[in-house]
Design a protein around this motif. Structure first.
Motif, short mmCIF file in Angstrom:
data_model
loop_
_atom_site.label_atom_id
_atom_site.label_comp_id
_atom_site.label_asym_id
_atom_site.label_seq_id
_atom_site.Cartn_x
_atom_site.Cartn_y
_atom_site.Cartn_z
N ARG A 1 0.78 -1.24 0.13
CA ARG A 1 -0.08 -0.27 0.05
C ARG A 1 0.86 1.11 -0.06
N ASN A 2 2.07 1.13 0.13
CA ASN A 2 2.94 2.26 0.24
C ASN A 2 4.20 2.13 -0.91
N GLY A 3 3.85 1.86 -2.10
CA GLY A 3 4.71 1.80 -3.51
C GLY A 3 5.25 0.68 -3.77
N GLY A 4 4.82 -0.59 -3.14
CA GLY A 4 5.48 -1.86 -3.51
C GLY A 4 6.90 -1.89 -3.18
N PRO A 5 7.41 -3.09 -3.80
CA PRO A 5 8.67 -3.42 -3.42
C PRO A 5 9.84 -2.65 -4.09
N THR A 6 9.57 -1.86 -5.12
CA THR A 6 10.49 -1.18 -5.75
C THR A 6 10.34 0.44 -5.33
N GLY A 7 9.37 0.72 -4.58
CA GLY A 7 8.99 2.19 -4.40
C GLY A 7 8.84 2.40 -3.01
N TYR A 8 8.95 1.59 -2.07
CA TYR A 8 8.70 1.62 -0.67
C TYR A 8 9.70 2.63 -0.10
N ARG A 9 9.23 3.54 0.81
CA ARG A 9 10.34 4.50 1.35
C ARG A 9 9.78 4.45 2.75
N ALA A 10 10.33 4.35 3.70
CA ALA A 10 9.88 4.20 5.00
C ALA A 10 9.54 5.57 5.58
N ASP A 11 9.74 6.82 5.18
CA ASP A 11 9.57 8.18 5.77
C ASP A 11 7.98 8.35 5.29
N VAL A 12 8.03 8.15 3.86
CA VAL A 12 6.87 8.57 2.99
C VAL A 12 5.81 7.69 3.40
N ALA A 13 5.97 6.38 3.74
CA ALA A 13 4.99 5.49 4.25
C ALA A 13 4.61 5.90 5.71
N ARG B 1 4.63 8.81 6.90
CA ARG B 1 3.76 10.31 6.62
C ARG B 1 2.32 9.91 6.31
N ALA B 2 2.24 8.93 5.30
CA ALA B 2 0.97 8.49 4.75
C ALA B 2 -0.06 8.02 5.90
N THR B 3 0.59 7.28 6.53
CA THR B 3 -0.30 6.47 7.83
C THR B 3 -0.67 7.65 8.77
N GLU B 4 0.18 8.45 9.06
CA GLU B 4 -0.24 9.58 9.93
C GLU B 4 -1.50 10.41 9.15
N ALA C 1 -4.65 8.54 9.51
CA ALA C 1 -5.28 8.59 11.11
C ALA C 1 -5.74 9.76 11.33
N ARG C 2 -5.02 10.95 10.88
CA ARG C 2 -5.82 12.33 11.08
C ARG C 2 -7.02 12.47 10.39
N ARG C 3 -7.21 12.01 9.42
CA ARG C 3 -8.46 11.93 8.54
C ARG C 3 -9.63 11.27 9.24
N ARG C 4 -9.18 10.12 9.74
CA ARG C 4 -10.37 9.42 10.60
C ARG C 4 -10.68 10.14 11.76
N ARG C 5 -9.72 10.63 12.32
CA ARG C 5 -10.14 11.49 13.49
C ARG C 5 -10.98 12.83 13.39
#
Length: 246
Positions: free
Chosen positions: A44-56, A58-61, A64-68
């Protein structure tokens, strides 16, 4: 076994594991997490070739903000037409659809813009509308638009005087397939040049000749299949390509 959301440190370990070519099960074992958690996180965060920890992270945060946030009152907001779940639409667009496009080699911003255009009911948006919907800078939109136009994936339309709209149409996927085939055909040309450099009678030259032959066949097959299937893109739901009702 730890529960809850992944931490930023865990995401960094996932990124390192993916970069090292580790299986998701092995990464999960090292984190003491279920394999499904790691698989879902990466896909859900770019796949094996596009995964970046910092981007993932921020996307999760952001999710979470939208759900609140409380649900908007009054008239329906864009994305809720026809009884749609606005949050489900947003997550599908920004995560699922965008990540699949990124796996074709697009940058995240380019993929976000193409996904946004494809998922708009009008199929077209102005630059300012893209800026507002994606919450990004005009410069970012302009750069991505330039790339998409060069690839023939969107077109520019004049609207209300000097305002321009950027649109996708039913041929966008046909153009994408043909552009991909052209890129593949270029690889065949380069391989044939290598045959001339190395000599057709050498093992390396023979290998490159086989690569050129294989790539030629694949690219020609892609263009032929795209041409044959092109009318499907103009077929209304509920009918076959010949125009009869299903």
């Amino acid at each position: 076994m730890p529960g809850g959301r992944l931490t930023q440190q865990e995401r960094q370990q996932i990124a390192l594991g993916v970069a090292d070519g580790l299986a998701y099960a092995e990464i999960a074992r090292r984190l003491d997490r279920p394999t499904s958690t790691v698989t879902r996180e990466v896909m859900r965060n770019g796949g094996p070739t596009g995964y970046r920890a910092d981007v993932a992270h921020r996307a999760t945060e952001r999710r979470a903000r939208r759900r609140r946030q409380p649900a908007p009152r009054g008239p329906q907001v864009p994305g809720q037409a026809g009884g749609r779940d606005a949050e489900a639409v947003r997550e599908y667009e920004e995560e699922t659809f965008t990540n699949v496009l990124m796996q074709t080699g697009m940058s995240r911003m380019t993929a976000r813009i193409l996904a946004c255009l494809c998922m708009s009911d009008t199929g077209s948006l102005t630059a300012s509308e893209l800026v507002r919907r994606l919450e990004v800078s005009p410069a970012s939109v302009s750069k991505a638009i330039t790339f998409l136009e060069a690839q023939g994936l969107i077109r520019r339309e004049r609207h209300e005087g000097r305002r321009e709209r950027y649109a996708v149409d039913d041929d966008v996927w046909y153009q994408s397939m043909v552009a991909s085939a052209r890129g593949t055909a270029q690889l065949a040309d380069i391989a044939r040049q290598g045959v001339g450099v190395l000599g057709p009678g050498t093992p390396a030259g023979a290998r490159l000749a086989n690569i050129a032959h294989f790539v030629d066949f694949v690219s020609e097959s892609i263009v032929r299949a795209a041409d044959q299937a092109r009318e499907i893109l103009h077929t209304k739901p509920g009918t076959d390509p010949g125009g009869s009702a299903l």
